[in-house]
Scaffold this motif. Sequence first.
Motif, mmCIF file in Angstrom:
data_model
loop_
_atom_site.group_PDB
_atom_site.id
_atom_site.type_symbol
_atom_site.label_atom_id
_atom_site.label_comp_id
_atom_site.label_asym_id
_atom_site.label_seq_id
_atom_site.Cartn_x
_atom_site.Cartn_y
_atom_site.Cartn_z
ATOM 1 N N LYS A 153 45.956 39.910 46.144
ATOM 2 C CA LYS A 153 46.625 40.595 45.018
ATOM 3 C C LYS A 153 45.334 41.190 44.017
ATOM 4 O O LYS A 153 44.274 40.685 44.044
ATOM 5 N N TRP A 154 45.653 41.958 43.255
ATOM 6 C CA TRP A 154 44.750 42.889 42.410
ATOM 7 C C TRP A 154 44.697 42.159 41.070
ATOM 8 O O TRP A 154 45.965 41.728 40.418
ATOM 9 N N TYR A 155 43.486 41.591 40.804
ATOM 10 C CA TYR A 155 43.254 41.025 39.326
ATOM 11 C C TYR A 155 42.422 41.809 38.521
ATOM 12 O O TYR A 155 41.221 42.565 39.224
ATOM 13 N N THR A 156 42.215 41.535 37.356
ATOM 14 C CA THR A 156 41.053 42.044 36.465
ATOM 15 C C THR A 156 39.953 41.009 36.443
ATOM 16 O O THR A 156 40.162 39.755 36.778
ATOM 17 N N ALA A 157 38.658 41.456 36.304
ATOM 18 C CA ALA A 157 37.567 40.670 36.172
ATOM 19 C C ALA A 157 37.992 39.663 35.216
ATOM 20 O O ALA A 157 38.048 39.771 34.015
ATOM 21 N N GLY A 158 37.373 38.409 35.641
ATOM 22 C CA GLY A 158 37.225 37.250 34.499
ATOM 23 C C GLY A 158 38.739 36.608 34.555
ATOM 24 O O GLY A 158 38.799 35.354 33.669
ATOM 25 N N SER A 174 37.443 32.885 50.679
ATOM 26 C CA SER A 174 37.938 33.670 49.593
ATOM 27 C C SER A 174 36.918 34.904 49.210
ATOM 28 O O SER A 174 35.799 34.896 49.967
ATOM 29 N N GLN A 175 37.490 36.058 48.845
ATOM 30 C CA GLN A 175 36.866 37.258 48.567
ATOM 31 C C GLN A 175 37.250 37.722 47.122
ATOM 32 O O GLN A 175 38.275 37.558 46.646
ATOM 33 N N ASP A 201 37.008 43.556 38.523
ATOM 34 C CA ASP A 201 38.449 44.280 38.994
ATOM 35 C C ASP A 201 38.635 44.531 40.339
ATOM 36 O O ASP A 201 37.564 44.960 41.057
ATOM 37 N N GLY A 202 39.755 44.077 40.935
ATOM 38 C CA GLY A 202 39.955 44.591 42.271
ATOM 39 C C GLY A 202 40.738 43.560 42.964
ATOM 40 O O GLY A 202 41.382 42.352 42.325
ATOM 41 N N LEU A 203 40.962 43.534 44.362
ATOM 42 C CA LEU A 203 41.685 42.564 45.008
ATOM 43 C C LEU A 203 41.080 41.428 45.486
ATOM 44 O O LEU A 203 39.966 41.315 45.840
ATOM 45 N N VAL A 204 41.658 40.188 45.097
ATOM 46 C CA VAL A 204 41.267 38.837 45.564
ATOM 47 C C VAL A 204 42.111 38.463 46.830
ATOM 48 O O VAL A 204 43.402 38.804 47.145
ATOM 49 N N VAL A 205 41.298 38.182 47.854
ATOM 50 C CA VAL A 205 41.863 37.546 49.200
ATOM 51 C C VAL A 205 41.450 36.236 49.368
ATOM 52 O O VAL A 205 40.659 35.748 49.207
ATOM 53 N N LEU A 206 42.643 35.579 49.710
ATOM 54 C CA LEU A 206 42.626 34.010 50.135
ATOM 55 C C LEU A 206 43.164 33.785 51.360
ATOM 56 O O LEU A 206 44.462 34.109 51.390
ATOM 57 N N LEU A 215 48.260 28.021 43.983
ATOM 58 C CA LEU A 215 47.145 28.867 43.087
ATOM 59 C C LEU A 215 47.877 28.799 41.589
ATOM 60 O O LEU A 215 49.061 28.999 41.307
ATOM 61 N N MET A 216 47.133 28.917 40.809
ATOM 62 C CA MET A 216 47.298 28.744 39.224
ATOM 63 C C MET A 216 46.857 30.070 38.465
ATOM 64 O O MET A 216 45.165 29.956 38.481
ATOM 65 N N GLU A 217 47.391 30.760 38.088
ATOM 66 C CA GLU A 217 46.929 31.974 37.146
ATOM 67 C C GLU A 217 46.885 31.278 35.920
ATOM 68 O O GLU A 217 48.046 31.240 35.446
#
Length: 220
Positions: A153-158, A174-175, A201-206, A215-217
């Motif tokens: 999933k794509w997420y913003t930094a932080g 994880s990436q 910023d970018g794709l997180v891979v788990l 997973l908790m956002e």
Amino acid sequence: MSSHHIVRDDQEPALIIANGASCNPELLGQLLEWSPLVIVLDSAMERVMELDIKVDVLLGDFDRGFDPEIYKTTQYPLEIIYTPDQDKTDLEKAFDYLIERKIPAVNVVWATGKRADHTLTNVTNIVRYRDLLKIVILDDHSKIFLLPNKFEKWYTAGTPISLIPVGIVNGIYSQNLKYTLENDTLTMGYRTGSSNSVAQDGLVVLTHTDGDLLLMECID
């Protein structure tokens, strides 16, 4: 608060309103707008009525003198589902009802906060429904769901992200997280992946090889 929802097919997730702490009215309104089916657990019905929400299904064991019939006129049409089984929580019974109806996904609100035992049970029990129902639990501070063995999933930094094992989870990689996981094992009560965050910023891979990983956002 909107008194009815505009989607009338099963292309969007259903919505279950449990009886934990209330969420922000804006969040609840957004979910109601796109929910084809709204299910309320009996313990929350009075609170829901105060918000002028149109309910489709009222579900529970109707104990402690609760009379579901009094809502039939104001909530018409209303399906009343009596679920006396004491071996399951009312939330689990609502999940079973959706599976029976072949509805593939559901959002759940008011399932956290208030009693800690209810919160812990509601969050961890969703692992029982892997491959049966896509469940997302939301409140004002987090969005919680069970991960497949590979997740992207794509997420913003932080963005704060926590990985919570239900039992033991092995082979986690994880990436694009601040604290990298590389063939790690997380174990409930011993080591979790709480308070991680997205590196850029970018794709997180788990990925993980086995076990149940939530997973908790998070929103600080």
